[in-house]
Structures are given as C-alpha cells and as structure tokens.
Enzyme design. Structure first.
Site, PDB file in Angstrom:
ATOM      1  N   GLU A  44       0.830  -1.197   0.000  1.00 16.71           N
ATOM      2  CA  GLU A  44       0.000   0.000   0.000  1.00 16.71           C
ATOM      3  C   GLU A  44       0.870   1.255   0.000  1.00 16.71           C
ATOM      4  O   GLU A  44       1.893   1.332   0.688  1.00 16.71           O
ATOM      5  CB  GLU A  44      -0.887  -0.011   1.252  1.00 16.71           C
ATOM      6  CG  GLU A  44      -1.745   1.221   1.448  1.00 16.71           C
ATOM      7  CD  GLU A  44      -2.487   1.219   2.779  1.00 16.71           C
ATOM      8  OE1 GLU A  44      -3.452   1.994   2.902  1.00 16.71           O
ATOM      9  OE2 GLU A  44      -2.104   0.450   3.696  1.00 16.71           O
ATOM     10  N   LYS A 131      -9.195   3.110  -2.401  1.00 20.34           N
ATOM     11  CA  LYS A 131      -9.610   2.692  -1.061  1.00 20.34           C
ATOM     12  C   LYS A 131     -10.951   3.334  -0.719  1.00 20.34           C
ATOM     13  O   LYS A 131     -11.096   4.559  -0.746  1.00 20.34           O
ATOM     14  CB  LYS A 131      -8.545   3.103  -0.055  1.00 20.34           C
ATOM     15  CG  LYS A 131      -8.624   2.428   1.297  1.00 20.34           C
ATOM     16  CD  LYS A 131      -7.389   2.791   2.129  1.00 20.34           C
ATOM     17  CE  LYS A 131      -7.321   2.005   3.418  1.00 20.34           C
ATOM     18  NZ  LYS A 131      -6.084   2.312   4.188  1.00 20.34           N
ATOM     19  N   CYS A 165      -5.544  -2.735   2.862  1.00 17.67           N
ATOM     20  CA  CYS A 165      -5.368  -2.570   4.303  1.00 17.67           C
ATOM     21  C   CYS A 165      -6.670  -2.842   5.053  1.00 17.67           C
ATOM     22  O   CYS A 165      -7.251  -3.914   4.934  1.00 17.67           O
ATOM     23  CB  CYS A 165      -4.779  -1.197   4.595  1.00 17.67           C
ATOM     24  SG  CYS A 165      -3.874  -1.109   6.168  1.00 17.67           S
TER      25      CYS A 165
END
Length: 309
Positions: A44, A131, A165
C-alpha cells in the site's frame, strides 16, 4: 491451468520521491521475474509514500500553517495515473512479463487517493481500486473511492482483485470480491501488527482463495531528519516493519510472514485447487442464503460534478 510462481515484495518507498521509488519498483519487478514470478504484488502507498506518524497540523477545529506545508509536500510526492512514474513501471512489467499490483498515492485534481493499480504486461493499466474507506486520520489526507473501482482482472493464471489494508475488515466488500470469483486476493497494506496474520488467514479460508499481502518495510531514518513522526520505530529501527505473507485457500502460509527486513516472497499457486475447497464452502454460492441475505453493490462512478448537454 499450470501452477504459476507469484511474488510479494516487502519494501519501502523513497519517501516523497516518486521518481526514485518508481526506479526501485522497476528494478524489483526484474528481480521477481528472475525468480520466475508472473505476478508481483507491492505494498500500500508505496509509490507516493505512507506518511506514518505525521499529524499534518490538524487539531480539531483548525489547521496550522506548518500542517498545510506538510500536506503540500505530500501532495507534490503523489503521482498521476498517466504520469511518467507509472509509465516506467508499466514498461518494466512489459519487459519482464510480470503482472504487477502496486499501491500508489493517486493525485486527481486537488485530492489524493490511496489506490491499488493493476498493470498487465501486455495491456498496461487494466484496473484501479481506490480505497473506499480510509482509516482514522487517513480521512484527513485521502479521498474516498466508490464502487466503480471494485476491479477483478483475469490475468490468464487466475482472477485477481485488490482490497487495501483495513478495507479487509469490511465484510460486505469481501463478499463483493468473492462474488466476482476472485482467486488471487491481493491485500496491499501497512498494517504490521501480529493480528494482521489472523485476518489474512481468515480471508483465505472464507474466500477459498490465495491471499497475497504485501506490507511495507521501511526504517524511520529513511524519512529524513526533518520528518516529524509522532511514533517511534521498533527496536530494529523500522517505522513500518512488514509482515508480508502468501496463503493458500486452506489458510496455510506458503511464504512468510517476514518482519524487520526487505524481502521478496515467492510461492507456486494453482487456482485449480480452489474447487477442492469450495466443495464444502462457497461464500457467494451454495453457502450463501439469498432468501435471507442479499448484497447490493453500486458500481456506478460517483463524480462530484457532471456536465451534461
């Protein structure tokens, strides 16, 4: 379909220097190819920097001028999807025949997004996932993605998707990926806690898929003397210590986890193994109960301004 060698790359950014980071990533793609890998998964926010421990001068109710300057520096170190850094990485992907998943900080207008980019060696960028839910104070510096970027791509050796994540803690997002038939579930992250391994193992078991989690490993001194982190490094000097891992559809580790070092993990994967596992549990198929539960996923883009006519 024969077994394929895949790689997870545990490394760190050259903080705030996207050109140098792109050169590092291009070289690491070559290293993965030298190990026989056809897929390389990177962490990430690798290209564009994860600002671990920064506060950006934002106490509730105000923003300081120092914090604005800090964000301006961060913004300048982000990348555009059509910029030279990703072009260089796409060239490396093509030269080495390696499908690449890369975490970037994407700049779009005046907003930054934490994005996973899918780069096909023949076709270039074939997918991006922004995200959906930045975590905690990440919401101060990153915008929110929408359902239009829940991308699953067919690599030729498996269907591949990315969940970034702590999005991996979102049950409905995971279900949306399973419903698209994801076989190579990529989890770029900076979560270096021991508990992350439980999450990855659970997802492998729940999704009956291979899980490839790439975490950054970066020392505090890599950020420079003027980096005002509120956090201290671990005993080995790492501000983010890694924890990358590759798991099979039974939840068993094929490689890793590895901590406090940079590393390339490789494993042989064969998606033909999946039916042996979905035989008794398919979360989006025979083990679902659509008469009781149903998930609706809105995949339409949500631009803030639409010009019509």
């Amino acid at each position: 379909m024969p077994a394929t060698t895949v790689a997870v790359v545990q490394t760190g950014s050259v903080p705030f220097d996207p050109a140098a980071t792109a050169t590092r990533v291009a070289g690491l793609i070559g290293d993965c190819a030298a190990r026989g890998a056809k897929l390389a998964v990177f962490p990430e926010a690798l290209l564009g920097t994860y600002p671990k421990g920064l506060r950006f001068g934002a106490p509730v109710g105000t923003r300081t001028e120092e914090g604005r300057a800090e964000f301006a520096r961060y913004f300048a170190g982000a990348v555009d999807l059509d910029g030279p850094e990703l072009a260089q990485i796409a060239e490396a992907s093509a030269a080495h025949g390696v499908f690449t998943v890369l975490g970037i900080i994407e700049r779009s207008g005046g907003t930054l997004y934490c994005t996973a980019v899918h780069i096909d060696p023949a076709a270039g960028i074939v997918g991006t996932h922004r995200k959906l839910m930045p975590t905690g104070s990440e919401r101060l510096i990153w915008g929110f993605g929408d359902g239009s970027t829940l991308t699953v791509n067919d690599t030729g050796f498996g269907k591949l998707g990315s969940v970034i994540c702590w999005e991996n803690y979102m049950p409905l997002l995971r279900q949306a990926m399973y419903a698209q038939g994801v076989e190579l579930y990529c989890a770029p992250t900076v979560d270096d806690r021991d508990t992350w391994q439980h999450t990855m193992s659970h997802i492998a078991l729940e999704g009956r898929c291979f899980v490839l989690s790439a975490a950054q490993a970066i020392r505090a001194d890599a950020y420079g003397d003027d980096y005002a982190s509120a956090l201290e490094p671990d005993e080995a000097g790492y501000l983010i210590r890694g924890g990358s891992v590759i798991l099979d559809p039974a939840g068993q580790a094929l490689a890793g986890p590895v901590y406090d070092e940079e590393a390339i993990l490789t494993a042989e994967v064969d998606v033909a193994q999946r039916p042996g596992r979905t035989f008794d549990f398919d979360p989006a198929g025979h083990y679902a109960r659509p008469d009781v539960f149903r998930l609706s996923v809105d995949t339409r883009p949500k631009p803030s301004v639409v010009f019509e006519g």
